[in-house]
Design a protein around this motif. Sequence first.
Motif, PDB file in Angstrom:
ATOM      1  N   THR A 436      -7.959 -12.904   1.476  1.00  0.00           N
ATOM      2  CA  THR A 436      -7.931 -10.958   0.725  1.00  0.00           C
ATOM      3  C   THR A 436      -8.497  -9.792   1.662  1.00  0.00           C
ATOM      4  O   THR A 436      -9.173  -9.798   2.252  1.00  0.00           O
ATOM      5  N   ILE A 437      -7.890  -9.162   0.598  1.00  0.00           N
ATOM      6  CA  ILE A 437      -7.565  -7.433   2.093  1.00  0.00           C
ATOM      7  C   ILE A 437      -8.277  -6.952   0.650  1.00  0.00           C
ATOM      8  O   ILE A 437      -6.913  -6.468  -0.375  1.00  0.00           O
ATOM      9  N   ALA A 438      -8.862  -5.884   1.164  1.00  0.00           N
ATOM     10  CA  ALA A 438      -9.857  -5.362  -0.403  1.00  0.00           C
ATOM     11  C   ALA A 438      -9.454  -3.398   0.651  1.00  0.00           C
ATOM     12  O   ALA A 438     -10.680  -3.447   1.571  1.00  0.00           O
ATOM     13  N   ASN A 439      -9.089  -2.741   0.181  1.00  0.00           N
ATOM     14  CA  ASN A 439      -9.128  -1.374   1.176  1.00  0.00           C
ATOM     15  C   ASN A 439      -9.395  -0.229  -0.242  1.00  0.00           C
ATOM     16  O   ASN A 439      -8.214   0.480  -0.581  1.00  0.00           O
ATOM     17  N   GLY A 440     -10.299  -0.059  -0.799  1.00  0.00           N
ATOM     18  CA  GLY A 440     -10.494   1.241  -2.268  1.00  0.00           C
ATOM     19  C   GLY A 440      -9.672   0.677  -3.307  1.00  0.00           C
ATOM     20  O   GLY A 440     -10.434  -0.684  -4.077  1.00  0.00           O
TER      21      GLY A 440
END
Length: 484
Positions: A436-440
């Motif tokens: 998983t990648i989360a940026n805002g």
Amino acid sequence: MNDFAARRDDWKAREELAERMIPLIGGLNRDRDVVTSLHGHRLLGLSTTEILEVHERVEGLGHGELALEETLAVLEALRELRPSAASLDVARLVESARDSGDLREHLRAELAPALGDGETGPTEPTDVVLYGFGRIGRLLARILIAHTGGGSGLRLRAIVVRKGSDNDLVKRASLLLRDSVHGRFEGTVEVDEENAQLIANGTRIQVIYSNDPATIDYTAYGIHDAIVVDNTGRWRDEAGLSRHLLSTGVARVLLTAPGKGDLKNIVHGINHDTIAPSDRILSAASCTTNAITPVLKAVDEAYGIVRGHVETVHSFTNDQNLIDNFHSGDRRGRSAVLNMVITETGAAKAVARALPELAGKLTGSAIRVPTPDVSLAVLHLTLERPAEKAEINDYLRRVSLHSKLRQQIDYVESPEVVSTDFVGSHRAGIVDGLATIANGTDVILYVWYDNEFGYSSQVIRVLEVMAGSHPVVLPVRREVTLHG
């Protein structure tokens, strides 16, 4: 006693506990049509070692220790309580029973919807016909045979194929018995040449040869009010699939491919409650649509989805060529086992047919890769509310364990898993938390799916709803919110 001997004695004691579970698990399924699991991981058909492994797996998903003694005690109590057809999560029953004074009285309360007077017997089964016997058809047959249980629910009666050779029956039996991806069939498969039947674990399956679905009299084989599962993909609209309804003995039709026109595309767990008795022809959508729609619904409910792109890394299919040759489709004429092939997918648009709130918000594309099974969907999503990786992962993990989507969504965190680790998964899709990648408000989720077996399991669930035999899932699932 030295450490080695102590460890060996402990292992033998654990094995003995697991061995005692096997006849209880089998008996509940055979006599009561009860399927048992630990946080969604099925116990039916597991060996002693596999039962021990599944206990360790559920602990690895963030649960506390699940003692074998506790599992065995619940299974023994279930044998005495004699519930009717149900899907029972033994791990959750163990957890809820720990603070109760009386295990059996606690289970009576938890399982009330499946107990009644305790003497409810099997209901009349629904006849099922598999029209086509390819990859999905044979997996559906395996699942249906394994679910025969106490005789209620779904009953596989026949397969319809075009005759391929003089020894067609023998070849069909061999393909059911042996599979290069999913392994050997658990049981025996025999051929009755005189009656044109396959006999799999005692289940007699009539083999009918036909090129036209409208010309078959199923009642001549004792088949009545059957659901025909068309897994050929030859007909995808109501006009074509209606030909099945011209045959004597057919009540309804289910297509194992995306339906065209006004056909309802059903993703179990999402819109199966829209199936009405008047719906005579339905579609079970596609493997990719089944894999991503539950995850998208869960994310949309918690964060809101503004827009997104779905990229599927999909195993090659029988539609492609082994070596370069003419193909009517773009790029698909090039060797499937030597190339990555960019192609189209309708999965993103198809999501909206099951989940209308996402209509117009998704785009999609696909890359076919040189693997025979298990695919990966990469969901690039823009959310209404920002998300942190740990937060969205924890939410999806809890959704996979406790929500109404726990039959569809699984969750894994391991730096070592690869595609073959998901062969045989019963879930529609498995979220890979470490990826998983989360940026805002920008999030990328990776969802594995066994595009053959996971999809077939979803098809069976739709069939059970159509037949009115989908087992009650207990204990009652609670709603999962973003902050638990």
